[in-house]
Design an enzyme around this catalytic site. Structure first.
Site, PDB file in Angstrom:
ATOM      1  N   HIS A   1       5.765 -31.195  10.419  1.00  0.00           N
ATOM      2  CA  HIS A   1       5.236 -30.215   9.837  1.00  0.00           C
ATOM      3  C   HIS A   1       4.294 -30.321   8.699  1.00  0.00           C
ATOM      4  O   HIS A   1       3.117 -29.519   8.635  1.00  0.00           O
ATOM      5  CB  HIS A   1       6.584 -29.629   9.043  1.00  0.00           C
ATOM      6  CG  HIS A   1       7.718 -29.357   9.736  1.00  0.00           C
ATOM      7  ND1 HIS A   1       7.741 -28.622  10.944  1.00  0.00           N
ATOM      8  CD2 HIS A   1       9.145 -29.839   9.692  1.00  0.00           C
ATOM      9  CE1 HIS A   1       9.012 -28.719  11.462  1.00  0.00           C
ATOM     10  NE2 HIS A   1       9.662 -29.421  10.677  1.00  0.00           N
TER      11      HIS A   1
ATOM     12  N   THR B   1       2.851  -1.775   8.725  1.00  0.00           N
ATOM     13  CA  THR B   1       3.278  -2.604   9.966  1.00  0.00           C
ATOM     14  C   THR B   1       3.503  -3.891   9.435  1.00  0.00           C
ATOM     15  O   THR B   1       4.066  -4.817   9.999  1.00  0.00           O
ATOM     16  CB  THR B   1       2.304  -2.657  11.045  1.00  0.00           C
ATOM     17  OG1 THR B   1       1.077  -3.081  10.371  1.00  0.00           O
ATOM     18  CG2 THR B   1       2.075  -1.223  11.797  1.00  0.00           C
TER      19      THR B   1
ATOM     20  N   ASP C   1       1.039  -1.259  -0.085  1.00  0.00           N
ATOM     21  CA  ASP C   1      -0.073   0.028   0.034  1.00  0.00           C
ATOM     22  C   ASP C   1       0.913   1.303  -0.013  1.00  0.00           C
ATOM     23  O   ASP C   1       2.189   1.237  -0.048  1.00  0.00           O
ATOM     24  CB  ASP C   1      -1.021   0.065   1.166  1.00  0.00           C
ATOM     25  CG  ASP C   1      -0.576   0.353   2.537  1.00  0.00           C
ATOM     26  OD1 ASP C   1       0.953   0.411   2.532  1.00  0.00           O
ATOM     27  OD2 ASP C   1      -1.092   0.251   3.359  1.00  0.00           O
TER      28      ASP C   1
ATOM     29  N   HIS D   1       8.733 -24.616   8.351  1.00  0.00           N
ATOM     30  CA  HIS D   1       7.986 -25.416   9.237  1.00  0.00           C
ATOM     31  C   HIS D   1       6.664 -25.079   8.561  1.00  0.00           C
ATOM     32  O   HIS D   1       5.774 -26.014   8.973  1.00  0.00           O
ATOM     33  CB  HIS D   1       8.152 -24.747  10.644  1.00  0.00           C
ATOM     34  CG  HIS D   1       9.275 -25.244  11.242  1.00  0.00           C
ATOM     35  ND1 HIS D   1       9.785 -25.411  12.682  1.00  0.00           N
ATOM     36  CD2 HIS D   1      10.567 -25.607  10.517  1.00  0.00           C
ATOM     37  CE1 HIS D   1      10.823 -25.864  12.803  1.00  0.00           C
ATOM     38  NE2 HIS D   1      11.484 -26.036  11.506  1.00  0.00           N
TER      39      HIS D   1
ATOM     40  N   CYS E   1       3.009  -3.150   3.994  1.00  0.00           N
ATOM     41  CA  CYS E   1       2.270  -2.189   4.368  1.00  0.00           C
ATOM     42  C   CYS E   1       3.060  -1.324   5.452  1.00  0.00           C
ATOM     43  O   CYS E   1       4.527  -1.417   5.566  1.00  0.00           O
ATOM     44  CB  CYS E   1       0.912  -2.394   4.829  1.00  0.00           C
ATOM     45  SG  CYS E   1       0.859  -3.638   6.107  1.00  0.00           S
TER      46      CYS E   1
HETATM   47  C1  RB5 Z   1      -1.574   2.846   6.766  1.00  0.00           C
HETATM   48  O1  RB5 Z   1      -1.650   4.055   7.353  1.00  0.00           O
HETATM   49  C2  RB5 Z   1      -1.514   1.653   7.669  1.00  0.00           C
HETATM   50  O2  RB5 Z   1      -2.655   1.465   8.386  1.00  0.00           O
HETATM   51  C3  RB5 Z   1      -1.154   0.302   6.870  1.00  0.00           C
HETATM   52  O3  RB5 Z   1      -0.123   0.455   5.976  1.00  0.00           O
HETATM   53  C4  RB5 Z   1      -0.973  -0.959   7.732  1.00  0.00           C
HETATM   54  O4  RB5 Z   1       0.131  -0.809   8.474  1.00  0.00           O
HETATM   55  C5  RB5 Z   1      -1.918  -1.637   8.195  1.00  0.00           C
HETATM   56  O5  RB5 Z   1      -1.914  -2.712   8.882  1.00  0.00           O
END
Ligand code: RB5
Length: 149
Positions: free
Chosen positions: A134, A67, A8, A98, A65
């Site tokens: 596994h 996180t 994203d 695994h 993204c």
């Molecule tokens: C975008 O601001 C952020 O929320 C997205 O990239 C992500 O981290 C969501 O999990």
């Protein structure tokens, strides 16, 4: 091996570096976007990447993204996808060996570029240990997914 990559807006900068890195290692890359830092919605790109894996066009994928968490949540809603959100190379390797993970997710706001490339190398360089417990455990994941557990 063909690898799908997606992000994203919060993963856009690192996606380009990852793409160049894995191409330099000989992988063919399918980039499902996004293609700018304009605000967008991570499930769109997670879904596009999962379709490439589930259709068989791509063997593995990488989703980025802010996180890595939203991408992994969205990807794991797909039957047949095993996405792992990792920020250490040990986990990135072990989730292939695994869990037979087929998608690596991480966050541009969590890891730096150097670690991001190492995560990709660890994940793509590892092979599923297709034996013993596994296999039993990954089959259980499939049973949970299919409502037959
Ligand atoms: C975008 O601001 C952020 O929320 C997205 O990239 C992500 O981290 C969501 O999990």
């Amino acid at each position: 091996m063909k690898i799908v990559i997606g992000c994203d807006h919060a993963g856009f900068a690192i996606k380009n570096a990852v793409k160049a890195h894995i191409e330099s290692k000989g992988y063919e890359v399918v980039d499902v976007g996004t293609y700018s830092t304009d605000s967008c919605h991570y499930p769109v790109y997670a879904h596009a990447a999962c379709e490439k894996i589930l259709s068989g066009e791509c063997a593995l994928g990488i989703l980025i993204c802010g996180t890595g968490i939203g991408m992994s949540m969205a990807a794991n809603k797909h039957n047949g996808i095993r996405a792992a959100c990792c920020s250490d190379t040990f986990s990135a390797r072990l989730t292939r060996e695994h869990n037979d993970a087929n998608l690596l997710c991480f966050g541009e706001r969590v890891v730096g570029i150097g670690l991001a490339l190492d995560l990709c190398d660890a994940f793509l360089g590892a092979t599923y240990l297709n034996n013993g417990n596994h296999v039993t455990r990954v089959a259980m994941l499939k049973d949970i997914e299919n409502g037959t557990f």
